[in-house]
Design a protein around this motif. Structure first.
Motif, PDB file in Angstrom:
ATOM      1  N   SER A 299      -1.784 -73.812 -69.354  1.00 41.53           N
ATOM      2  CA  SER A 299      -2.244 -74.569 -68.406  1.00 41.53           C
ATOM      3  C   SER A 299      -0.902 -75.839 -68.282  1.00 41.53           C
ATOM      4  O   SER A 299      -0.957 -76.679 -67.466  1.00 41.53           O
ATOM      5  N   TYR A 300      -0.189 -75.852 -69.435  1.00 42.71           N
ATOM      6  CA  TYR A 300       0.722 -76.936 -69.530  1.00 42.71           C
ATOM      7  C   TYR A 300       1.636 -77.031 -68.953  1.00 42.71           C
ATOM      8  O   TYR A 300       2.136 -78.006 -68.307  1.00 42.71           O
ATOM      9  N   PRO A 301       2.254 -75.921 -68.338  1.00 45.34           N
ATOM     10  CA  PRO A 301       3.500 -75.964 -67.604  1.00 45.34           C
ATOM     11  C   PRO A 301       3.275 -76.331 -66.203  1.00 45.34           C
ATOM     12  O   PRO A 301       3.847 -77.157 -65.470  1.00 45.34           O
ATOM     13  N   TRP A 302       1.917 -76.124 -65.581  1.00 52.04           N
ATOM     14  CA  TRP A 302       1.491 -76.468 -64.198  1.00 52.04           C
ATOM     15  C   TRP A 302       1.492 -77.869 -64.312  1.00 52.04           C
ATOM     16  O   TRP A 302       1.609 -78.626 -63.135  1.00 52.04           O
ATOM     17  N   ARG A 303       0.844 -78.359 -65.301  1.00 50.71           N
ATOM     18  CA  ARG A 303       0.436 -80.074 -65.476  1.00 50.71           C
ATOM     19  C   ARG A 303       1.852 -80.776 -65.482  1.00 50.71           C
ATOM     20  O   ARG A 303       1.859 -81.739 -64.799  1.00 50.71           O
ATOM     21  N   VAL A 304       2.881 -80.204 -66.243  1.00 55.81           N
ATOM     22  CA  VAL A 304       4.053 -80.933 -66.498  1.00 55.81           C
ATOM     23  C   VAL A 304       4.847 -81.064 -64.957  1.00 55.81           C
ATOM     24  O   VAL A 304       5.270 -81.978 -64.542  1.00 55.81           O
ATOM     25  N   VAL A 305       4.863 -79.694 -64.176  1.00 57.92           N
ATOM     26  CA  VAL A 305       5.563 -79.948 -62.939  1.00 57.92           C
ATOM     27  C   VAL A 305       4.642 -80.467 -61.923  1.00 57.92           C
ATOM     28  O   VAL A 305       5.436 -81.418 -61.209  1.00 57.92           O
ATOM     29  N   GLY A 306       3.556 -80.558 -61.965  1.00 63.44           N
ATOM     30  CA  GLY A 306       2.692 -81.565 -60.935  1.00 63.44           C
ATOM     31  C   GLY A 306       2.956 -83.019 -61.214  1.00 63.44           C
ATOM     32  O   GLY A 306       3.121 -83.674 -60.482  1.00 63.44           O
ATOM     33  N   ASP A 307       3.069 -83.303 -62.586  1.00 61.46           N
ATOM     34  CA  ASP A 307       2.985 -84.735 -63.181  1.00 61.46           C
ATOM     35  C   ASP A 307       4.437 -85.144 -62.775  1.00 61.46           C
ATOM     36  O   ASP A 307       4.747 -86.582 -62.433  1.00 61.46           O
ATOM     37  N   LEU A 308       5.302 -84.465 -62.875  1.00 61.82           N
ATOM     38  CA  LEU A 308       6.755 -84.598 -62.256  1.00 61.82           C
ATOM     39  C   LEU A 308       6.950 -84.606 -60.837  1.00 61.82           C
ATOM     40  O   LEU A 308       8.117 -85.444 -60.443  1.00 61.82           O
ATOM     41  N   GLY A 309       6.011 -84.612 -59.929  1.00 61.66           N
ATOM     42  CA  GLY A 309       6.068 -84.714 -58.596  1.00 61.66           C
ATOM     43  C   GLY A 309       6.647 -83.570 -57.886  1.00 61.66           C
ATOM     44  O   GLY A 309       6.959 -83.560 -56.576  1.00 61.66           O
ATOM     45  N   TYR A 310       6.832 -82.564 -58.430  1.00 61.35           N
ATOM     46  CA  TYR A 310       7.120 -81.217 -57.943  1.00 61.35           C
ATOM     47  C   TYR A 310       5.993 -80.141 -57.534  1.00 61.35           C
ATOM     48  O   TYR A 310       4.788 -80.383 -57.839  1.00 61.35           O
ATOM     49  N   GLY A 311       6.500 -79.351 -56.495  1.00 66.63           N
ATOM     50  CA  GLY A 311       5.340 -78.202 -56.166  1.00 66.63           C
ATOM     51  C   GLY A 311       4.388 -78.735 -54.964  1.00 66.63           C
ATOM     52  O   GLY A 311       4.048 -77.900 -54.386  1.00 66.63           O
ATOM     53  N   GLY A 312       4.466 -79.965 -54.578  1.00 64.79           N
ATOM     54  CA  GLY A 312       3.680 -80.246 -53.498  1.00 64.79           C
ATOM     55  C   GLY A 312       2.237 -80.346 -53.431  1.00 64.79           C
ATOM     56  O   GLY A 312       1.758 -80.136 -54.676  1.00 64.79           O
ATOM     57  N   LEU A 313       1.406 -80.185 -52.576  1.00 68.89           N
ATOM     58  CA  LEU A 313       0.159 -80.274 -52.486  1.00 68.89           C
ATOM     59  C   LEU A 313      -0.448 -78.828 -53.037  1.00 68.89           C
ATOM     60  O   LEU A 313      -1.620 -78.646 -53.505  1.00 68.89           O
ATOM     61  N   GLN A 314       0.265 -77.724 -52.549  1.00 68.68           N
ATOM     62  CA  GLN A 314      -0.243 -76.489 -53.024  1.00 68.68           C
ATOM     63  C   GLN A 314      -0.195 -76.446 -54.406  1.00 68.68           C
ATOM     64  O   GLN A 314      -1.204 -75.797 -55.014  1.00 68.68           O
ATOM     65  N   LEU A 315       0.777 -76.901 -55.340  1.00 72.56           N
ATOM     66  CA  LEU A 315       0.583 -77.019 -56.817  1.00 72.56           C
ATOM     67  C   LEU A 315      -0.489 -77.643 -57.329  1.00 72.56           C
ATOM     68  O   LEU A 315      -1.215 -77.247 -58.046  1.00 72.56           O
ATOM     69  N   LYS A 316      -0.816 -78.980 -56.656  1.00 68.30           N
ATOM     70  CA  LYS A 316      -1.990 -79.746 -57.261  1.00 68.30           C
ATOM     71  C   LYS A 316      -3.249 -79.004 -56.842  1.00 68.30           C
ATOM     72  O   LYS A 316      -4.110 -79.111 -57.554  1.00 68.30           O
ATOM     73  N   LEU A 317      -3.302 -78.201 -55.594  1.00 70.38           N
ATOM     74  CA  LEU A 317      -4.435 -77.444 -55.508  1.00 70.38           C
ATOM     75  C   LEU A 317      -4.592 -76.379 -56.573  1.00 70.38           C
ATOM     76  O   LEU A 317      -5.655 -76.268 -57.029  1.00 70.38           O
ATOM     77  N   THR A 318      -3.626 -75.618 -56.943  1.00 66.94           N
ATOM     78  CA  THR A 318      -3.568 -74.703 -57.991  1.00 66.94           C
ATOM     79  C   THR A 318      -4.081 -75.504 -59.482  1.00 66.94           C
ATOM     80  O   THR A 318      -4.903 -74.911 -60.147  1.00 66.94           O
ATOM     81  N   VAL A 319      -3.593 -76.549 -59.681  1.00 60.84           N
ATOM     82  CA  VAL A 319      -3.967 -77.300 -60.875  1.00 60.84           C
ATOM     83  C   VAL A 319      -5.440 -77.594 -60.840  1.00 60.84           C
ATOM     84  O   VAL A 319      -6.326 -77.332 -61.599  1.00 60.84           O
ATOM     85  N   CYS A 320      -5.989 -78.246 -59.563  1.00 61.07           N
ATOM     86  CA  CYS A 320      -7.454 -78.440 -59.534  1.00 61.07           C
ATOM     87  C   CYS A 320      -8.313 -77.253 -59.607  1.00 61.07           C
ATOM     88  O   CYS A 320      -9.557 -77.224 -60.265  1.00 61.07           O
ATOM     89  N   ARG A 321      -7.744 -76.067 -59.000  1.00 65.86           N
ATOM     90  CA  ARG A 321      -8.710 -74.994 -59.009  1.00 65.86           C
ATOM     91  C   ARG A 321      -8.961 -74.086 -60.073  1.00 65.86           C
ATOM     92  O   ARG A 321      -9.819 -73.552 -60.420  1.00 65.86           O
ATOM     93  N   TYR A 322      -7.534 -73.840 -60.779  1.00 68.88           N
ATOM     94  CA  TYR A 322      -7.395 -73.245 -61.739  1.00 68.88           C
ATOM     95  C   TYR A 322      -7.101 -73.682 -63.028  1.00 68.88           C
ATOM     96  O   TYR A 322      -7.606 -73.410 -63.997  1.00 68.88           O
ATOM     97  N   THR A 323      -5.889 -74.099 -63.222  1.00 66.23           N
ATOM     98  CA  THR A 323      -5.365 -74.570 -64.589  1.00 66.23           C
ATOM     99  C   THR A 323      -5.926 -75.665 -65.257  1.00 66.23           C
ATOM    100  O   THR A 323      -6.150 -75.607 -66.439  1.00 66.23           O
ATOM    101  N   ALA A 324      -6.599 -76.567 -64.689  1.00 65.51           N
ATOM    102  CA  ALA A 324      -7.386 -77.793 -65.089  1.00 65.51           C
ATOM    103  C   ALA A 324      -8.983 -76.979 -65.650  1.00 65.51           C
ATOM    104  O   ALA A 324      -9.076 -77.253 -66.618  1.00 65.51           O
TER     105      ALA A 324
END
Length: 331
Positions: free
Chosen positions: A72-97
Motif C-alpha cells: 500500500s505504500y507506493p500508492w500513498r507516496v505517489v498520491g501525496d506527491l500529487g501525481y496520478g490525479g483523481l483516479q489514483l486517489k480513488l484507488t487509494v480510497c477504495r483499495y490500498t487504504a
C-alpha cells in the motif's frame, strides 16, 4: 480508518502542509525500500523454517501481513506527491487504504495471540488449556479465524465505496449511506481490537516478567547475560507494539472528535490534529521495518537459520570456491 476520511484534494479546511506532502512521502519511500529488503529476506528464510509450534504459525502470518501492508505504500507516496490525479486517489480510497488498515489490525491481533502463546508456555505451562492453545492445529485455526473476521469487517469498505466521483473529492463522499455506517462500525471495531490486544499484552508480559524473576531468584541464578537474553525475547514485541501503535491510537481520540464535532474545533486545531495523526500513522507504518527484530529475538529457529545463512554467505565470499552455489539444507 482515518486515512480514508481525510484523503482529499481541497476542502473548506486545508490541512495539507510541507510535512504531509513532501516530508512524509520521502519517509514512506525510505521505509518501503528498507522493509522490502528486510521482509524479502525474512520471507525467504522463514518459510523454509518448519511450522513446529504455535509461535511459528503466528510469526509467519505476521510476515504475510507486513508484505501486504508494504504494497500500500507506493500508492500513498505517489498520491501525496500529487501525481496520478483523481483516479489514483480513488484507488487509494477504495483499495490500498483498506489494505493498509486490514494489514495493520490483523498484525495487531497476531501480536496479541503471540503474547497469549508466550504466557501459556512460560507461566501456565502445565495447564491443559494452555497445552491446547499451543497446538499447531489450534494456532492455524485461530490464524484463519483472525483473517476471516478482519476481512469481514474491512473488505465491505471497498465494496461500499461505490458512489460517483464528487465535485469536491473526498473518500467519504465516495461511500454510500450504508458505506458510511459500515465505516464507522469497522473503525470502532478496529480501535477495540487495539485496546484489547494492548491490555492482553500488558497482562501477559507483566506476568511473564514476574514469573521469570521469581524463577531466577528461586534457583539463585546470577546470570545477567541470561536475564538480558530473556528480557530481549520477552519485551521486543511489546516495545515494538507500544512504539508503533500506541501514539496513533491515543491521537485518534481527539482527531475523531474533531471530525465528528467540527464546529467545536478551530481551523488551527484541525490542522494540528491532522499533522499529529499523520505523524503517528507513520510510526504505525514503520512497524514493517521493526517486525524482523521481533522474529530474530523471539524465534530461535529463525535466528539460527538467519545467522547460519549469513555465515555461509560470508564464507563463500571470503574463500575461492569451485562450487559457488549456496546450499539451503541448513534452513
Amino acid at each position: 480508518m482515518d486515512y480514508i476520511n481525510t484523503t482529499q484534494t481541497k476542502n473548506s479546511t486545508d490541512v495539507s502542509s510541507v510535512f504531509t506532502h513532501q516530508v512524509l512521502p520521502v519517509l514512506y519511500t525510505i521505509i518501503f525500500a528498507c522493509a522490502f529488503i528486510l521482509n524479502g529476506l525474512t520471507a525467504w528464510i522463514f518459510f523454509r523454517v518448519p511450522t513446529s509450534s504455535a509461535l511459528v504459525v503466528y510469526l509467519k502470518n505476521m510476515v504475510v501481513v507486513d508484505i501486504l501492508m508494504l504494497f500500500s505504500y507506493p500508492w500513498r507516496v505517489v498520491g501525496d506527491l500529487g501525481y496520478g490525479g483523481l483516479q489514483l486517489k480513488l484507488t487509494v480510497c477504495r483499495y490500498t487504504a483498506v489494505l493498509f488498515y486490514l494489514s495493520m489490525y490483523t498484525g495487531i491481533t497476531f501480536m496479541g495471540l503471540i503474547s497469549l502463546e508466550r504466557y501459556s508456555k512460560i507461566v501456565r505451562s502445565t495447564s491443559s488449556v494452555s497445552s491446547f492453545l499451543r497446538r499447531v492445529s489450534v494456532a492455524k485455526a485461530l490464524a484463519l479465524l483472525t483473517w476471516g473476521v478482519m476481512m469481514f469487517f474491512m473488505l465491505p469498505n471497498t465494496i461500499l465505496t461505490n458512489q460517483p466521483m464528487p465535485k469536491v473529492f473526498s473518500c467519504m463522499a465516495l461511500k454510500s449511506d450504508l458505506g458510511r455506517r459500515w465505516h464507522e462500525v469497522s473503525a470502532h471495531f478496529s480501535v477495540g481490537i487495539f485496546w484489547v490486544a494492548f491490555l492482553l499484552m500488558v497482562f501477559c508480559y507483566t506476568s511473564i516478567a514476574c514469573h521469570v524473576y521469581r524463577s531466577y531468584k528461586r534457583i539463585q541464578q546470577n546470570s545477567s547475560e541470561a536475564r538480558r537474553r530473556s528480557n530481549r525475547s520477552i519485551f521486543s514485541l511489546l516495545a515494538v507494539f507500544v512504539f508503533c501503535f500506541f501514539p496513533y491510537h491515543v491521537c485518534r481520540v481527539p482527531y475523531t472528535l474533531s471530525q465528528s464535532h467540527k464546529d467545536d474545533f478551530s481551523a488551527y486545531n484541525h490542522f494540528i490534529l491532522f499533522q499529529v495523526k499523520e505523524a503517528t500513522l507513520f510510526l504505525s507504518a514503520l512497524n514493517v521495518c521493526l517486525d524482523p527484530v521481533i522474529y530474530f529475538f523471539m524465534c530461535r529457529t529463525y535466528r539460527e537459520s538467519l545467522l547460519k545463512k549469513m555465515s555461509s554467505v560470508n564464507c563463500e565470499t571470503r574463500r575461492p570456491s569451485k562450487d559457488t552455489g549456496l546450499s539451503i539444507s541448513n534452513l
